[in-house]
Design a protein around this motif. Sequence first.
Motif, mmCIF file in Angstrom:
data_model
loop_
_atom_site.group_PDB
_atom_site.id
_atom_site.type_symbol
_atom_site.label_atom_id
_atom_site.label_comp_id
_atom_site.label_asym_id
_atom_site.label_seq_id
_atom_site.Cartn_x
_atom_site.Cartn_y
_atom_site.Cartn_z
ATOM 1 N N THR A 1 32.256 -13.507 3.582
ATOM 2 C CA THR A 1 31.431 -12.377 3.161
ATOM 3 C C THR A 1 31.991 -11.815 1.862
ATOM 4 O O THR A 1 33.201 -11.636 1.723
ATOM 5 N N SER A 2 31.094 -11.520 0.935
ATOM 6 C CA SER A 2 31.493 -10.965 -0.362
ATOM 7 C C SER A 2 31.870 -9.499 -0.212
ATOM 8 O O SER A 2 31.645 -8.882 0.841
ATOM 9 N N TYR A 3 32.399 -8.940 -1.247
ATOM 10 C CA TYR A 3 32.551 -7.502 -1.308
ATOM 11 C C TYR A 3 31.175 -6.902 -1.594
ATOM 12 O O TYR A 3 30.178 -7.610 -1.705
ATOM 13 N N THR A 4 31.094 -5.595 -1.754
ATOM 14 C CA THR A 4 29.827 -4.889 -1.968
ATOM 15 C C THR A 4 29.573 -4.676 -3.453
ATOM 16 O O THR A 4 30.494 -4.410 -4.209
ATOM 17 N N VAL A 5 28.304 -4.785 -3.853
ATOM 18 C CA VAL A 5 27.915 -4.482 -5.218
ATOM 19 C C VAL A 5 26.703 -3.547 -5.159
ATOM 20 O O VAL A 5 25.865 -3.656 -4.261
ATOM 21 N N VAL A 6 26.634 -2.625 -6.110
ATOM 22 C CA VAL A 6 25.491 -1.728 -6.213
ATOM 23 C C VAL A 6 24.539 -2.302 -7.259
ATOM 24 O O VAL A 6 24.940 -2.541 -8.400
ATOM 25 N N CYS A 7 23.313 -2.530 -6.852
ATOM 26 C CA CYS A 7 22.301 -3.088 -7.754
ATOM 27 C C CYS A 7 22.019 -2.086 -8.877
ATOM 28 O O CYS A 7 21.987 -0.890 -8.659
ATOM 29 N N ARG A 8 21.800 -2.631 -10.083
ATOM 30 C CA ARG A 8 21.448 -1.770 -11.210
ATOM 31 C C ARG A 8 20.308 -2.367 -11.991
ATOM 32 O O ARG A 8 19.911 -3.459 -11.810
ATOM 33 N N PRO B 1 17.519 -1.196 -7.544
ATOM 34 C CA PRO B 1 18.589 -0.457 -8.213
ATOM 35 C C PRO B 1 19.054 0.748 -7.380
ATOM 36 O O PRO B 1 18.245 1.452 -6.771
ATOM 37 N N GLY B 2 20.383 0.922 -7.338
ATOM 38 C CA GLY B 2 20.977 2.016 -6.584
ATOM 39 C C GLY B 2 21.341 1.663 -5.150
ATOM 40 O O GLY B 2 22.028 2.420 -4.476
ATOM 41 N N VAL B 3 20.893 0.501 -4.666
ATOM 42 C CA VAL B 3 21.162 0.072 -3.291
ATOM 43 C C VAL B 3 22.355 -0.894 -3.285
ATOM 44 O O VAL B 3 22.489 -1.725 -4.174
ATOM 45 N N SER B 4 23.215 -0.791 -2.267
ATOM 46 C CA SER B 4 24.379 -1.675 -2.120
ATOM 47 C C SER B 4 23.981 -2.951 -1.395
ATOM 48 O O SER B 4 23.225 -2.905 -0.419
ATOM 49 N N TYR B 5 24.544 -4.084 -1.852
ATOM 50 C CA TYR B 5 24.282 -5.391 -1.260
ATOM 51 C C TYR B 5 25.587 -6.134 -1.049
ATOM 52 O O TYR B 5 26.579 -5.911 -1.744
ATOM 53 N N ARG B 6 25.564 -7.059 -0.097
ATOM 54 C CA ARG B 6 26.633 -8.028 0.104
ATOM 55 C C ARG B 6 26.004 -9.303 0.634
ATOM 56 O O ARG B 6 24.866 -9.285 1.121
ATOM 57 N N VAL B 7 26.723 -10.416 0.522
ATOM 58 C CA VAL B 7 26.214 -11.694 1.019
ATOM 59 C C VAL B 7 27.260 -12.358 1.900
ATOM 60 O O VAL B 7 28.468 -12.148 1.719
ATOM 61 N N THR B 8 26.792 -13.156 2.844
ATOM 62 C CA THR B 8 27.657 -13.998 3.661
ATOM 63 C C THR B 8 27.217 -15.438 3.464
ATOM 64 O O THR B 8 26.037 -15.756 3.646
ATOM 65 N N LEU B 9 28.149 -16.292 3.076
ATOM 66 C CA LEU B 9 27.866 -17.715 2.903
ATOM 67 C C LEU B 9 28.231 -18.467 4.170
ATOM 68 O O LEU B 9 29.248 -18.178 4.797
ATOM 69 N N THR B 10 27.401 -19.454 4.508
ATOM 70 C CA THR B 10 27.774 -20.476 5.482
ATOM 71 C C THR B 10 28.001 -21.731 4.667
ATOM 72 O O THR B 10 27.059 -22.285 4.094
ATOM 73 N N VAL B 11 29.263 -22.159 4.566
ATOM 74 C CA VAL B 11 29.612 -23.315 3.744
ATOM 75 C C VAL B 11 29.746 -24.556 4.623
ATOM 76 O O VAL B 11 29.931 -24.453 5.841
ATOM 77 N N TYR B 12 29.684 -25.726 3.987
ATOM 78 C CA TYR B 12 29.623 -26.979 4.748
ATOM 79 C C TYR B 12 30.299 -28.096 3.968
ATOM 80 O O TYR B 12 30.189 -28.168 2.740
ATOM 81 N N ALA B 13 30.981 -28.953 4.689
ATOM 82 C CA ALA B 13 31.545 -30.177 4.096
ATOM 83 C C ALA B 13 31.475 -31.283 5.137
ATOM 84 O O ALA B 13 31.752 -31.061 6.317
ATOM 85 N N GLY C 1 21.709 -6.240 -13.795
ATOM 86 C CA GLY C 1 20.768 -5.325 -14.429
ATOM 87 C C GLY C 1 19.334 -5.719 -14.133
ATOM 88 O O GLY C 1 19.048 -6.855 -13.725
ATOM 89 N N ASN C 2 18.422 -4.783 -14.275
ATOM 90 C CA ASN C 2 17.000 -5.001 -13.994
ATOM 91 C C ASN C 2 16.760 -5.500 -12.572
ATOM 92 O O ASN C 2 15.827 -6.254 -12.314
ATOM 93 N N GLY C 3 17.633 -5.113 -11.631
ATOM 94 C CA GLY C 3 17.468 -5.499 -10.230
ATOM 95 C C GLY C 3 17.974 -6.885 -9.888
ATOM 96 O O GLY C 3 17.906 -7.302 -8.735
ATOM 97 N N THR C 4 18.514 -7.621 -10.861
ATOM 98 C CA THR C 4 18.985 -8.982 -10.611
ATOM 99 C C THR C 4 20.442 -8.973 -10.151
ATOM 100 O O THR C 4 21.289 -8.311 -10.757
ATOM 101 N N ILE C 5 20.709 -9.717 -9.085
ATOM 102 C CA ILE C 5 22.067 -9.870 -8.579
ATOM 103 C C ILE C 5 22.401 -11.360 -8.564
ATOM 104 O O ILE C 5 21.620 -12.181 -8.087
ATOM 105 N N ALA C 6 23.572 -11.701 -9.119
ATOM 106 C CA ALA C 6 24.042 -13.084 -9.167
ATOM 107 C C ALA C 6 25.091 -13.301 -8.082
ATOM 108 O O ALA C 6 25.950 -12.444 -7.853
ATOM 109 N N VAL C 7 25.015 -14.450 -7.415
ATOM 110 C CA VAL C 7 25.974 -14.839 -6.385
ATOM 111 C C VAL C 7 26.598 -16.159 -6.823
ATOM 112 O O VAL C 7 25.890 -17.158 -6.989
ATOM 113 N N THR C 8 27.919 -16.150 -7.044
ATOM 114 C CA THR C 8 28.630 -17.381 -7.403
ATOM 115 C C THR C 8 29.307 -17.933 -6.148
ATOM 116 O O THR C 8 29.869 -17.182 -5.358
ATOM 117 N N MET C 9 29.239 -19.262 -5.986
ATOM 118 C CA MET C 9 29.712 -19.912 -4.757
ATOM 119 C C MET C 9 30.563 -21.114 -5.116
ATOM 120 O O MET C 9 30.176 -21.903 -5.982
#
Length: 150
Positions: free
Chosen positions: A143-150, A119-131, A53-61
């Motif tokens: 790559t995550s699935y798609t979310v619509v910003c609100r 808000p109203g725009v679709s987003y996705r993220v791609t992680l580059t992970v490392y160990a 909400g309010n344009g904020t998008i959370a990404v959990t990794m």
Amino acid sequence: MKRKIMSIMMMVAMLFSMNITAFAVDRIGAPIAHAMRSSSYLDSYSVGIEARGNGTIAVTMTVDGKGKMEKIGVIEVEIEQKVNGNWRYYDSQYGAEHPEFYDYNTWDYVGTTYFQGTPGVSYRVTLTVYARNSKGSDTGYITSYTVVCR
């Protein structure tokens, strides 16, 4: 009969050597992408994305190592937005600028980062992970699935 058994065994061996991505739901009900792969360093990793909400998008990794790692986490979070039906680069967050993207001398990494969208725009993220451990290192991508910003 021997030929059939050999064919089945080859198919099973190929299946176990593939990078597998599955989708699940996290504790708050948001779907997450989960990758499992065969590596001496990376056991599995996942990414979740949620419009807060309010344009904020959370990404959990999450990144799970095979054993105790000297350094484990996320090198990059690449953010894309959908423009006229096509995915376009939006922004990136780098581990070099976000020390909280890594953990040290542990088996796994769990973290959350945030970004502002429109808000109203679709987003996705791609992680580059490392160990990395004393014997070497590996990277992976998911790559995550798609979310619509609100």
